[in-house]
Design an enzyme around this catalytic site. Sequence first.
Site, PDB file in Angstrom:
ATOM      1  N   CYS A  43       0.843  -1.196   0.000  1.00 13.52           N
ATOM      2  CA  CYS A  43       0.000   0.000   0.000  1.00 13.52           C
ATOM      3  C   CYS A  43       0.880   1.248   0.000  1.00 13.52           C
ATOM      4  CB  CYS A  43      -0.897  -0.004   1.232  1.00 13.52           C
ATOM      5  SG  CYS A  43      -2.048   1.406   1.295  1.00 13.52           S
ATOM      6  N   ASP A  45       0.448   3.764   1.724  1.00 12.29           N
ATOM      7  CA  ASP A  45       0.421   4.348   3.067  1.00 12.29           C
ATOM      8  C   ASP A  45       1.841   4.659   3.582  1.00 12.29           C
ATOM      9  OD1 ASP A  45       0.212   4.518   6.034  1.00 12.29           O
ATOM     10  OD2 ASP A  45      -1.885   3.988   5.648  1.00 12.29           O
ATOM     11  N   ARG A  47       2.965   4.824   6.370  1.00  9.46           N
ATOM     12  CA  ARG A  47       3.387   4.082   7.561  1.00  9.46           C
ATOM     13  C   ARG A  47       3.911   2.686   7.251  1.00  9.46           C
ATOM     14  NH1 ARG A  47      -2.344   4.822  10.293  1.00  9.46           N
ATOM     15  NH2 ARG A  47      -2.828   4.234   8.145  1.00  9.46           N
ATOM     16  N   HIS A  99      -2.179  -4.058   5.135  1.00  7.60           N
ATOM     17  CA  HIS A  99      -1.854  -3.605   6.487  1.00  7.60           C
ATOM     18  C   HIS A  99      -3.114  -3.223   7.243  1.00  7.60           C
ATOM     19  CE1 HIS A  99      -2.440   0.826   5.890  1.00  7.60           C
ATOM     20  NE2 HIS A  99      -2.279   0.476   4.626  1.00  7.60           N
ATOM     21  N   CYS A 102      -6.010   0.184   7.083  1.00  4.73           N
ATOM     22  CA  CYS A 102      -5.785   0.700   5.730  1.00  4.73           C
ATOM     23  C   CYS A 102      -6.939   1.630   5.321  1.00  4.73           C
ATOM     24  CB  CYS A 102      -5.685  -0.467   4.748  1.00  4.73           C
ATOM     25  SG  CYS A 102      -5.377   0.052   3.047  1.00  4.73           S
TER      26      CYS A 102
HETATM   27 ZN    ZN Z   1      -3.392   1.164   3.041  1.00  8.38          ZN
END
Ligand code: ZN
Length: 202
Positions: A43, A45, A47, A99, A102
Amino acid sequence: MAGIIPNLFLSNAAWAAAVGSADPDFFKQSAQGQSPRILWLGCSDSRVPESVITASRPGDIFTHRNIANQVHPDDDNVISVITFAVAALGVEHILVVGHTACGGAMACLDAARGGELPPGPLGRWLTPLANLTRTLDLEGLPYPEALTKVVEASVVAQVKSLVETEPVQTAWKKRDLWVHGLVYELETGHLRDLGITRGPRA
Ligand SMILES: [Zn+2]
Ligand SMILES: *[C@@H]1O[C@H](CO)[C@@H](O)[C@H](O)[C@H]1NC(C)=O
């Protein structure tokens, strides 16, 4: 008091100096080519930066990240990455990594519970995952658990979609290539293997 971008350059210069002093040939070798053994499909993301969370170095992991780590068979972007990684670089492992918490999965869960997907490209991108979410039995589950179920079901679906792609099918006629489904737990920093690994004979 430097700004965000000047700070980025300062951090980069400090990092390059530290790596170069620990391993004087590192950048010279890096410029000569790559031979990563892993393709990471994760992803976008912020993080879940694959190299940071696995303490990897530049050159270790070939990467494609998009919203909610989707493998859409008609997405030239992800299919190109898979083709190059498998056929040209010869990676031995492909990791599909979802994750917890999400945002893409959240949007789909909200849509399945009566909300709307975002308009435009983002909603179009998430439509297959929103459709998948609607098929799951999430009745009575607290939000975080329902969300994790969506994330896991998505990883299972993306692994299925991935193993059907031409580059993976072609590789499997000739050699070993393993496709794994993982979930990264934001809450603990740990990767969890979903135990759905697929190879040429399984
Ligand atoms: Zn995500
Ligand atoms: C999602 O589901 C809708 C409604 O059933 C359907 O019309 C659409 O084709 C599906 N889209 C995708 C990309 O799966």
